[in-house]
Design an enzyme around this catalytic site. Structure first.
Site, PDB file in Angstrom:
ATOM      1  N   ASN A  12       0.870  -1.179   0.000  1.00  0.00           N
ATOM      2  CA  ASN A  12       0.000   0.000   0.000  1.00  0.00           C
ATOM      3  C   ASN A  12       0.904   1.225   0.000  1.00  0.00           C
ATOM      4  O   ASN A  12       1.459   1.593   1.030  1.00  0.00           O
ATOM      5  CB  ASN A  12      -0.890  -0.044   1.266  1.00  0.00           C
ATOM      6  N   TRP A  13       1.058   1.811  -1.171  1.00  0.00           N
ATOM      7  CA  TRP A  13       2.001   2.933  -1.301  1.00  0.00           C
ATOM      8  C   TRP A  13       1.424   4.239  -0.756  1.00  0.00           C
ATOM      9  O   TRP A  13       2.119   5.252  -0.718  1.00  0.00           O
ATOM     10  CB  TRP A  13       2.400   3.112  -2.765  1.00  0.00           C
ATOM     11  N   LYS A  14       0.158   4.226  -0.390  1.00  0.00           N
ATOM     12  CA  LYS A  14      -0.502   5.427   0.157  1.00  0.00           C
ATOM     13  C   LYS A  14      -0.236   6.631  -0.757  1.00  0.00           C
ATOM     14  O   LYS A  14      -0.211   6.473  -1.974  1.00  0.00           O
ATOM     15  CB  LYS A  14      -0.046   5.666   1.602  1.00  0.00           C
ATOM     16  N   HIS A 104      -9.631   0.892   4.683  1.00  0.00           N
ATOM     17  CA  HIS A 104      -8.377   1.104   5.413  1.00  0.00           C
ATOM     18  C   HIS A 104      -8.642   2.056   6.575  1.00  0.00           C
ATOM     19  O   HIS A 104      -9.466   2.966   6.464  1.00  0.00           O
ATOM     20  CB  HIS A 104      -7.321   1.692   4.460  1.00  0.00           C
ATOM     21  N   GLU A 176      -5.575  -4.992  10.548  1.00  0.00           N
ATOM     22  CA  GLU A 176      -4.563  -3.965  10.754  1.00  0.00           C
ATOM     23  C   GLU A 176      -4.870  -3.177  12.023  1.00  0.00           C
ATOM     24  O   GLU A 176      -5.672  -2.237  11.994  1.00  0.00           O
ATOM     25  CB  GLU A 176      -4.547  -2.992   9.567  1.00  0.00           C
ATOM     26  N   SER A 222       3.190  -2.047  10.430  1.00  0.00           N
ATOM     27  CA  SER A 222       4.633  -2.110  10.693  1.00  0.00           C
ATOM     28  C   SER A 222       5.259  -3.462  10.372  1.00  0.00           C
ATOM     29  O   SER A 222       6.157  -3.931  11.078  1.00  0.00           O
ATOM     30  CB  SER A 222       4.936  -1.703  12.147  1.00  0.00           C
ATOM     31  N   GLY A 243       2.728  -1.109   4.349  1.00  0.00           N
ATOM     32  CA  GLY A 243       2.771   0.313   4.019  1.00  0.00           C
ATOM     33  C   GLY A 243       4.202   0.768   3.799  1.00  0.00           C
ATOM     34  O   GLY A 243       4.781   0.561   2.725  1.00  0.00           O
ATOM     35  N   GLY A 244       4.805   1.353   4.833  1.00  0.00           N
ATOM     36  CA  GLY A 244       6.145   1.951   4.724  1.00  0.00           C
ATOM     37  C   GLY A 244       7.177   1.065   4.045  1.00  0.00           C
ATOM     38  O   GLY A 244       7.906   1.520   3.154  1.00  0.00           O
TER      39      GLY A 244
HETATM   40  P1  PGA Z   1       2.686   0.335   7.702  1.00  0.00           P
HETATM   41  O1  PGA Z   1       1.231   0.543   7.045  1.00  0.00           O
HETATM   42  O2  PGA Z   1       3.240  -0.942   7.155  1.00  0.00           O
HETATM   43  O3  PGA Z   1       3.468   1.557   7.278  1.00  0.00           O
HETATM   44  O4  PGA Z   1       2.487   0.271   9.188  1.00  0.00           O
HETATM   45  C1  PGA Z   1       0.364  -0.546   6.855  1.00  0.00           C
HETATM   46  C2  PGA Z   1      -0.922  -0.081   6.225  1.00  0.00           C
HETATM   47  O5  PGA Z   1      -1.404   1.015   6.552  1.00  0.00           O
HETATM   48  O6  PGA Z   1      -1.508  -0.798   5.393  1.00  0.00           O
END
Ligand code: PGA
Length: 260
Positions: A12-14, A104, A176, A222, A243-244
């Protein structure tokens, strides 16, 4: 022991990257994907870069030579109309998407999405031919108040309220915990497994144990290369929504490899 369900790891590149970086990241993932045939890989770039990433993945009409699938981060529940700024599920399909993240926690918390809205989106996404990745998860306050089970139950059943039981095998669920997203504070494998088992039980209550047994449940929050293997070892954790760490090809691929 072989995995019970085929693993699915999604990035998820947001609201990150630019067109050139999106292309480069997708190309790097696509180049490594053939080494991981046992994992479904999905990339969810910002909407303006879907076309760029589809190109980098060699996608045309939803299937690419790389085997990496494309996903949206959100969609509207209507097929078309006067909804400025929104993206229809069919448009995502049109540019090569096979998946769409829905519900999300950032959509829920920052953009006021309710379970009822997510329910409508899930049905619209399925009708368009997309696989929805339906997200649920409790906040820190809710966990500390001992309300994790109640919150996850209400979110999951509410977000799938209008979904016919026959369509349940067509979804992916992502657990999540909000307190783990972007914080570096990952849930312990035990905490995650406990909620995944709860989710699977809820899915069984909406259909049957056999159907629930086939539905993939991702963990998100995370996930990093150094904690992925432990999460992957738990029986009900079938992949990750990242995400990150999905913004770096090496990290994303290392996470995917942990689920291979
Ligand atoms: P994160 O985000 O891996 O940066 O914690 C996960 C997500 O929001 O899907």
């Amino acid at each position: 022991m072989p995995r019970r369900r085929k693993a699915i790891v999604a990035g998820n590149w947001k609201m990150h990257l630019d067109a050139a970086k999106a292309r480069a990241l997708a190309s790097a993932v696509a180049a490594a994907a053939p080494r991981m045939p046992t994992v479904d890989l999905v990339l969810c770039p910002p909407a303006p870069y879907l076309g760029e990433v589809a190109g980098a993945l060699g996608l045309s009409g939803g299937r690419g030579a790389s085997g990496v699938a494309l996903g949206g981060q959100n969609c509207h529940h209507k097929e078309s109309g006067a909804f400025t700024g929104e993206v229809a599920p069919g448009m995502l399909v049109d540019v090569g998407c096979r998946y769409c993240i829905l519900g999300h926690s950032e959509r829920r918390a920052l953009f006021g999405e309710t379970d009822a809205m997510i329910d409508a989106k899930v049905q619209a996404a399925l009708a368009a031919g997309l696989t929805p990745i339906v997200c649920v998860g409790e906040s820190l306050e809710e966990r500390e108040a001992g309300r994790t089970e109640a919150v996850v139950t209400a979110q999951l059943l509410g977000s799938l309220a209008g979904l016919p039981a026959a369509d349940l095998p067509r979804i992916v669920v992502a657990y999540e915990p909000v307190w783990a997203i972007g914080t570096g504070k990952v849930a312990t494998p035990e905490q995650a497994q406990e909620v995944h088992a709860l989710v699977r039980g809820l899915l069984a209550s909406r259909s049957s144990a056999a159907v629930a047994d086939g539905i993939r449940i991702q963990y998100g929050g995370s996930v990093k290369p150094d904690n992925a293997a432990e999460l992957a070892s738990r029986p009900d954790i079938d992949g990750a929504l990242v995400g990150g760490a999905s913004l770096k090809a090496d990290d994303f691929l290392a996470i995917a490899a942990a689920f291979a």
